[in-house]
Design a protein around this motif. Structure first.
Motif, mmCIF file in Angstrom:
data_model
loop_
_atom_site.group_PDB
_atom_site.id
_atom_site.type_symbol
_atom_site.label_atom_id
_atom_site.label_comp_id
_atom_site.label_asym_id
_atom_site.label_seq_id
_atom_site.Cartn_x
_atom_site.Cartn_y
_atom_site.Cartn_z
ATOM 1 N N ILE A 124 42.298 28.064 10.842
ATOM 2 C CA ILE A 124 42.176 26.207 10.476
ATOM 3 C C ILE A 124 41.330 26.439 9.287
ATOM 4 O O ILE A 124 40.405 27.178 9.188
ATOM 5 N N VAL A 125 41.820 25.760 8.568
ATOM 6 C CA VAL A 125 41.566 25.954 6.813
ATOM 7 C C VAL A 125 40.568 24.288 7.307
ATOM 8 O O VAL A 125 41.475 23.596 7.302
ATOM 9 N N GLY A 126 39.028 24.040 6.420
ATOM 10 C CA GLY A 126 38.652 22.812 5.990
ATOM 11 C C GLY A 126 38.690 23.220 4.651
ATOM 12 O O GLY A 126 38.100 23.532 3.800
ATOM 13 N N LEU A 127 38.981 22.014 3.155
ATOM 14 C CA LEU A 127 39.365 21.733 2.261
ATOM 15 C C LEU A 127 37.894 21.531 2.340
ATOM 16 O O LEU A 127 37.571 20.110 2.763
ATOM 17 N N GLY A 128 37.668 21.121 0.517
ATOM 18 C CA GLY A 128 36.503 20.842 0.257
ATOM 19 C C GLY A 128 35.567 21.127 -1.156
ATOM 20 O O GLY A 128 36.656 22.586 -1.490
ATOM 21 N N ASN A 129 34.269 21.336 -1.570
ATOM 22 C CA ASN A 129 33.896 21.377 -2.420
ATOM 23 C C ASN A 129 33.156 21.646 -2.531
ATOM 24 O O ASN A 129 31.938 21.339 -1.792
ATOM 25 N N PRO A 130 32.585 22.972 -3.177
ATOM 26 C CA PRO A 130 31.438 23.966 -2.631
ATOM 27 C C PRO A 130 30.562 23.767 -3.694
ATOM 28 O O PRO A 130 30.101 22.552 -4.665
ATOM 29 N N GLY A 131 28.987 24.004 -3.152
ATOM 30 C CA GLY A 131 27.929 23.337 -3.603
ATOM 31 C C GLY A 131 27.215 22.235 -3.220
ATOM 32 O O GLY A 131 28.162 21.421 -2.168
ATOM 33 N N PRO A 132 25.309 22.121 -3.014
ATOM 34 C CA PRO A 132 25.200 20.656 -3.012
ATOM 35 C C PRO A 132 25.473 19.645 -3.470
ATOM 36 O O PRO A 132 25.155 18.884 -2.272
ATOM 37 N N ASP A 133 26.108 20.135 -4.752
ATOM 38 C CA ASP A 133 26.365 18.389 -5.083
ATOM 39 C C ASP A 133 27.610 17.321 -3.708
ATOM 40 O O ASP A 133 27.883 16.621 -4.520
ATOM 41 N N GLY A 156 37.271 17.091 5.326
ATOM 42 C CA GLY A 156 37.861 19.254 5.984
ATOM 43 C C GLY A 156 37.392 19.735 5.902
ATOM 44 O O GLY A 156 36.832 20.573 7.472
ATOM 45 N N ALA A 157 36.415 20.171 5.370
ATOM 46 C CA ALA A 157 34.934 21.350 5.687
ATOM 47 C C ALA A 157 34.173 20.800 7.134
ATOM 48 O O ALA A 157 33.950 21.731 7.162
ATOM 49 N N ASP A 158 33.722 19.678 6.836
ATOM 50 C CA ASP A 158 32.636 19.378 7.428
ATOM 51 C C ASP A 158 33.550 19.302 8.893
ATOM 52 O O ASP A 158 32.595 19.898 10.006
ATOM 53 N N VAL A 190 35.566 22.176 10.156
ATOM 54 C CA VAL A 190 36.015 23.437 10.166
ATOM 55 C C VAL A 190 34.357 23.730 10.414
ATOM 56 O O VAL A 190 33.559 25.233 11.671
ATOM 57 N N PHE A 191 33.537 23.202 9.978
ATOM 58 C CA PHE A 191 31.874 24.112 9.940
ATOM 59 C C PHE A 191 31.500 23.252 11.190
ATOM 60 O O PHE A 191 30.980 23.757 12.178
ATOM 61 N N GLU A 192 31.398 22.458 11.769
ATOM 62 C CA GLU A 192 31.775 21.442 13.289
ATOM 63 C C GLU A 192 31.768 22.734 14.397
ATOM 64 O O GLU A 192 31.698 22.467 15.557
ATOM 65 N N LEU A 193 33.613 22.928 13.857
ATOM 66 C CA LEU A 193 34.826 23.498 14.747
ATOM 67 C C LEU A 193 33.568 24.741 15.604
ATOM 68 O O LEU A 193 33.707 25.917 16.008
ATOM 69 N N ALA A 194 33.216 25.407 14.512
ATOM 70 C CA ALA A 194 32.941 26.877 14.168
ATOM 71 C C ALA A 194 31.424 26.134 15.541
ATOM 72 O O ALA A 194 31.240 27.636 15.698
ATOM 73 N N ARG A 195 30.243 25.632 14.919
ATOM 74 C CA ARG A 195 29.001 25.242 15.157
ATOM 75 C C ARG A 195 29.489 25.316 17.097
ATOM 76 O O ARG A 195 28.825 25.755 17.956
#
Length: 193
Positions: free
Chosen positions: A8-17, A26-28, A30-35
């Motif tokens: 399962i891949v979550g797409l996004g751009n890296p960095g605080p901006d 999409g990234a959110d 994957v991070f929520e799934l891991a949490r």
């Protein structure tokens, strides 16, 4: 499709901006799934991103957040797919979707990139194979094509973000079904809520 999901891949751009911008929906996920699985993603240079493994249902599933920037997402996805010998049909890519309103999440198998640079690069990196699954997380359309870039790279307002987060949670609820290859059941559950 009845292929169990292995990645399962979550797409996004890296960095605080870019953290929590609409384009990172999409990234959110994957991070929520891991949490929710009691873990977090860790940097992994060989996969050009952050990775983790979780138990989903009774299966082990890889999680990946490419840190290559959106338009090079495929580099990370292809690296992990090749390393673990994961077929495109066993990959699920979570991404933001302009054509769905905030609060809506939809599953889809195959298809084109619809102008989404992360999907475009993923299709290319997988040898023009489009047969991977997608979780489309609605972020709404700003109304005119000239406003799209600004829209996706900004954070949603509080009410809108609440809707997006709720859609992510509903999508996560059906992932154990997808891990077992029960795509139709997962689609029915997610699309009829």
């Amino acid at each position: 499709m009845d292929t169990p999901v292995e990645l399962i891949v979550g797409l996004g751009n890296p960095g605080p901006d870019y953290h929590r911008t609409r384009h990172n929906a999409g990234a959110d996920l994957v991070f929520e799934l891991a949490r929710q699985a009691g873990t977090s993603l860790s940097p992994d240079k060989k996969f050009f991103g952050e990775a983790a493994r979780i138990a989903l249902g009774n299966r082990t599933v890889h999680l990946l957040y490419p840190t290559t920037f959106m338009n090079r997402s495929g580099k990370a996805i292809a690296a992990m797919a090749q390393f673990y010998k994961i077929a495109p049909e066993a990959i699920l890519v979570a991404h933001d979707e302009l054509d769905l309103e905030p609060g809506v999440a939809r599953l889809k198998i195959g298809g084109g990139h619809g102008g989404h640079n992360g999907l475009r690069d993923t299709i290319s990196a997988l040898g023009n194979n489009k047969n991977f699954g997608r979780i489309r997380i609605g972020i709404g359309h700003p109304g005119h094509a000239s406003q799209v870039t600004g829209h996706v790279l900004k954070r949603a307002g509080t009410d809108e973000q609440t809707l997006i987060d709720a859609a992510i949670d509903r999508a996560i609820d059906v992932l154990p079904l997808i891990a077992k290859g029960e795509w139709n059941k997962a689609m029915h559950q997610l699309h009829t809520k």
